[in-house]
Design a protein around this motif. Structure first.
Motif, PDB file in Angstrom:
ATOM      1  N   LEU A   1      -3.522  10.479  -9.051  1.00  0.00           N
ATOM      2  CA  LEU A   1      -2.180  10.741  -8.957  1.00  0.00           C
ATOM      3  C   LEU A   1      -1.949  10.982  -7.311  1.00  0.00           C
ATOM      4  CD1 LEU A   1       0.754  11.498  -9.195  1.00  0.00           C
ATOM      5  CD2 LEU A   1       0.122  13.540 -10.189  1.00  0.00           C
ATOM      6  N   ASP A   2      -3.080  11.699  -6.817  1.00  0.00           N
ATOM      7  CA  ASP A   2      -3.057  11.925  -5.444  1.00  0.00           C
ATOM      8  C   ASP A   2      -3.140  10.848  -4.315  1.00  0.00           C
ATOM      9  OD1 ASP A   2      -3.073  14.386  -6.530  1.00  0.00           O
ATOM     10  OD2 ASP A   2      -4.449  15.323  -5.092  1.00  0.00           O
ATOM     11  N   TYR A   3      -4.018   9.789  -4.854  1.00  0.00           N
ATOM     12  CA  TYR A   3      -4.090   8.659  -4.164  1.00  0.00           C
ATOM     13  C   TYR A   3      -2.776   7.950  -4.059  1.00  0.00           C
ATOM     14  CZ  TYR A   3      -9.050   9.131  -3.925  1.00  0.00           C
ATOM     15  OH  TYR A   3     -10.504   9.620  -3.871  1.00  0.00           O
ATOM     16  N   LEU A   4      -2.077   7.872  -5.275  1.00  0.00           N
ATOM     17  CA  LEU A   4      -0.537   7.072  -5.297  1.00  0.00           C
ATOM     18  C   LEU A   4       0.337   7.721  -4.551  1.00  0.00           C
ATOM     19  CD1 LEU A   4      -0.975   6.444  -9.116  1.00  0.00           C
ATOM     20  CD2 LEU A   4      -0.955   4.828  -7.330  1.00  0.00           C
TER      21      LEU A   4
ATOM     22  N   VAL B   1      -6.543   2.547  -7.220  1.00  0.00           N
ATOM     23  CA  VAL B   1      -6.849   3.417  -5.969  1.00  0.00           C
ATOM     24  C   VAL B   1      -6.907   2.498  -5.040  1.00  0.00           C
ATOM     25  CG1 VAL B   1      -8.539   5.042  -5.107  1.00  0.00           C
ATOM     26  CG2 VAL B   1      -8.018   5.190  -7.225  1.00  0.00           C
ATOM     27  N   THR B   2      -6.118   2.609  -3.961  1.00  0.00           N
ATOM     28  CA  THR B   2      -6.184   1.678  -2.695  1.00  0.00           C
ATOM     29  C   THR B   2      -5.357   2.079  -1.384  1.00  0.00           C
ATOM     30  OG1 THR B   2      -5.424  -0.494  -2.104  1.00  0.00           O
ATOM     31  CG2 THR B   2      -3.748   0.532  -3.136  1.00  0.00           C
TER      32      THR B   2
ATOM     33  N   SER C   1      -8.446  -2.329   2.805  1.00  0.00           N
ATOM     34  CA  SER C   1      -9.895  -2.064   2.833  1.00  0.00           C
ATOM     35  C   SER C   1     -10.635  -1.864   1.605  1.00  0.00           C
ATOM     36  CB  SER C   1      -9.977  -0.737   3.652  1.00  0.00           C
ATOM     37  OG  SER C   1      -9.459  -0.818   5.022  1.00  0.00           O
ATOM     38  N   TYR C   2      -9.705  -1.376   0.443  1.00  0.00           N
ATOM     39  CA  TYR C   2     -10.286  -1.261  -0.773  1.00  0.00           C
ATOM     40  C   TYR C   2      -9.211  -1.347  -1.871  1.00  0.00           C
ATOM     41  CZ  TYR C   2      -8.877   3.671  -0.341  1.00  0.00           C
ATOM     42  OH  TYR C   2      -7.965   4.793   0.100  1.00  0.00           O
ATOM     43  N   TRP C   3      -9.415  -1.876  -2.972  1.00  0.00           N
ATOM     44  CA  TRP C   3      -8.696  -1.879  -4.023  1.00  0.00           C
ATOM     45  C   TRP C   3      -9.305  -1.796  -5.414  1.00  0.00           C
ATOM     46  CZ3 TRP C   3      -7.831  -4.026  -8.765  1.00  0.00           C
ATOM     47  CH2 TRP C   3      -6.568  -4.190  -9.317  1.00  0.00           C
ATOM     48  N   TRP C   4      -9.101  -0.577  -6.174  1.00  0.00           N
ATOM     49  CA  TRP C   4      -9.937  -0.401  -7.255  1.00  0.00           C
ATOM     50  C   TRP C   4      -9.009  -0.291  -8.589  1.00  0.00           C
ATOM     51  CZ3 TRP C   4     -12.836   3.587  -4.177  1.00  0.00           C
ATOM     52  CH2 TRP C   4     -13.945   2.890  -3.316  1.00  0.00           C
ATOM     53  N   ASP C   5      -9.235  -0.718  -9.437  1.00  0.00           N
ATOM     54  CA  ASP C   5      -8.615  -0.674 -10.940  1.00  0.00           C
ATOM     55  C   ASP C   5      -9.420   0.353 -11.641  1.00  0.00           C
ATOM     56  OD1 ASP C   5      -7.636  -0.374 -13.210  1.00  0.00           O
ATOM     57  OD2 ASP C   5      -7.733  -2.474 -13.938  1.00  0.00           O
TER      58      ASP C   5
ATOM     59  N   TYR D   1     -16.406   0.076   1.095  1.00  0.00           N
ATOM     60  CA  TYR D   1     -15.161  -0.480   0.680  1.00  0.00           C
ATOM     61  C   TYR D   1     -15.200  -1.716  -0.024  1.00  0.00           C
ATOM     62  CZ  TYR D   1     -12.803   2.761   4.087  1.00  0.00           C
ATOM     63  OH  TYR D   1     -12.418   4.176   4.702  1.00  0.00           O
ATOM     64  N   ASP D   2     -14.576  -1.854  -1.023  1.00  0.00           N
ATOM     65  CA  ASP D   2     -14.618  -3.122  -1.948  1.00  0.00           C
ATOM     66  C   ASP D   2     -13.577  -3.241  -2.881  1.00  0.00           C
ATOM     67  OD1 ASP D   2     -16.011  -5.214  -2.787  1.00  0.00           O
ATOM     68  OD2 ASP D   2     -17.762  -4.072  -3.875  1.00  0.00           O
ATOM     69  N   ILE D   3     -13.324  -4.189  -3.398  1.00  0.00           N
ATOM     70  CA  ILE D   3     -12.298  -4.445  -4.443  1.00  0.00           C
ATOM     71  C   ILE D   3     -13.240  -4.753  -5.702  1.00  0.00           C
ATOM     72  CG2 ILE D   3     -10.787  -6.278  -5.197  1.00  0.00           C
ATOM     73  CD1 ILE D   3     -10.069  -6.906  -2.441  1.00  0.00           C
ATOM     74  N   ILE D   4     -12.612  -3.789  -6.765  1.00  0.00           N
ATOM     75  CA  ILE D   4     -13.342  -3.893  -8.011  1.00  0.00           C
ATOM     76  C   ILE D   4     -12.401  -4.452  -9.219  1.00  0.00           C
ATOM     77  CG2 ILE D   4     -14.522  -2.503  -9.904  1.00  0.00           C
ATOM     78  CD1 ILE D   4     -15.322  -0.622  -7.655  1.00  0.00           C
ATOM     79  N   PRO D   5     -12.554  -5.603  -9.497  1.00  0.00           N
ATOM     80  CA  PRO D   5     -11.639  -6.353 -10.482  1.00  0.00           C
ATOM     81  C   PRO D   5     -11.308  -5.388 -11.676  1.00  0.00           C
ATOM     82  CG  PRO D   5     -13.600  -7.029 -10.797  1.00  0.00           C
ATOM     83  CD  PRO D   5     -13.930  -6.231  -9.599  1.00  0.00           C
ATOM     84  N   PRO D   6     -10.344  -5.661 -12.590  1.00  0.00           N
ATOM     85  CA  PRO D   6      -9.898  -4.966 -13.803  1.00  0.00           C
ATOM     86  C   PRO D   6     -11.111  -5.122 -14.735  1.00  0.00           C
ATOM     87  CG  PRO D   6      -8.276  -6.372 -12.987  1.00  0.00           C
ATOM     88  CD  PRO D   6      -9.141  -6.440 -12.138  1.00  0.00           C
TER      89      PRO D   6
END
Length: 245
Positions: A34-37, A107-108, A218-222, A240-245
């Motif tokens: 929630l804090d990230y959002l 989280v992004t 820089s990053y996107w995480w589900d 920093y990375d993108i972690i897919p669903p």
């Protein structure tokens, strides 16, 4: 302007953890999702944020009270997928205003101010924050998007088995819903069980009412699955990375 966080899913992919804590309060490096959002919307003039939840409502409300989040409220959803819970929430909230809609398990570092500025320029019904992936194997697990030169979304395919566009553009899970579509929700957002990604967005694309705003992330995480959540915890410290669903 208001914002809505879609967090009414039952968290089945996060069990047994989700039996005791809602996904939106899961800590990522000690800070709830929630804090990230809320940080994603800090540069926008958002009057109120509504969390649509169907479980652990008292727990979420306790966190809101203890952290003095005066402009955040919880709305009861039914777990009717992204579209169904958004449509229910809009009826309960009953505000005709531009609305930021965010999936509650992402989280992004997306710049939603830039997305909103693009939305105002294009005057679209809905603007999707989009980003580019390099891995053709991973793109199949995202909502794939192809756009015209002016940013209009021509095709939207939710988690297709095929890579249908060379652009490698995907859905971030962050949207701007214009007050025009809120006013016209009796056509597009009738309360029922449906998904934005599979039902509404393809329809809007056909009507030329859906735009994409290209974001540099820089990053996107589900963090909606146990495996991706654990990867986020491990990788956040040094990568920093993108972690897919």
């Amino acid at each position: 302007m208001i914002s809505i966080i879609l967090a009414a899913g039952q968290g089945t992919r996060m069990r047994p953890l989700s039996y005791v804590i809602p996904k939106i309060l899961l800590p990522v490096r000690g800070k709830p999702v929630l804090d990230y959002l809320l940080n994603n919307i800090k540069d926008l003039n958002v009057d109120k944020t509504y969390i649509i939840a169907s479980e652990h409502i008292e727990q979420i409300q306790n966190y809101i009270d203890k952290t003095n989040l005066d402009n955040v409220s919880v709305v009861n959803g039914l777990g009717w997928e992204t579209g169904g819970d958004l449509s229910i929430g809009l009826e309960i909230i009953n505000k005709l205003d531009d609305t930021i809609v965010m999936n509650g398990d992402i989280v992004t570092d997306i710049n939603l101010k830039s997305v909103y500025e693009d939305h105002i320029k294009k005057k679209s019904y809905v603007t999707i924050g989009i980003f580019r992936l390099e891995d053709k194997n991973e793109i199949k697990r995202f909502g794939q998007i192809s756009i015209s030169d002016d940013g209009m979304i021509k095709n939207f395919a939710e988690k297709s088995d095929k890579v249908f566009s060379s652009s490698m553009l995907v859905n971030s899970g962050f949207y701007i819903f214009d007050k025009k579509i809120i006013e016209n929700r009796s056509k597009y957002l009738i309360p029922r069980k449906f998904k934005l990604e599979q039902d509404l967005f393809p329809e809007l694309a056909k009507e030329n009412k859906l735009y994409g705003s290209l974001c540099k992330l820089s990053y996107w995480w589900d963090v909606g699955t146990m495996s991706s959540y654990m990867k986020a915890e491990r990788f956040f410290i040094n990568n920093y990375d993108i972690i897919p669903p």
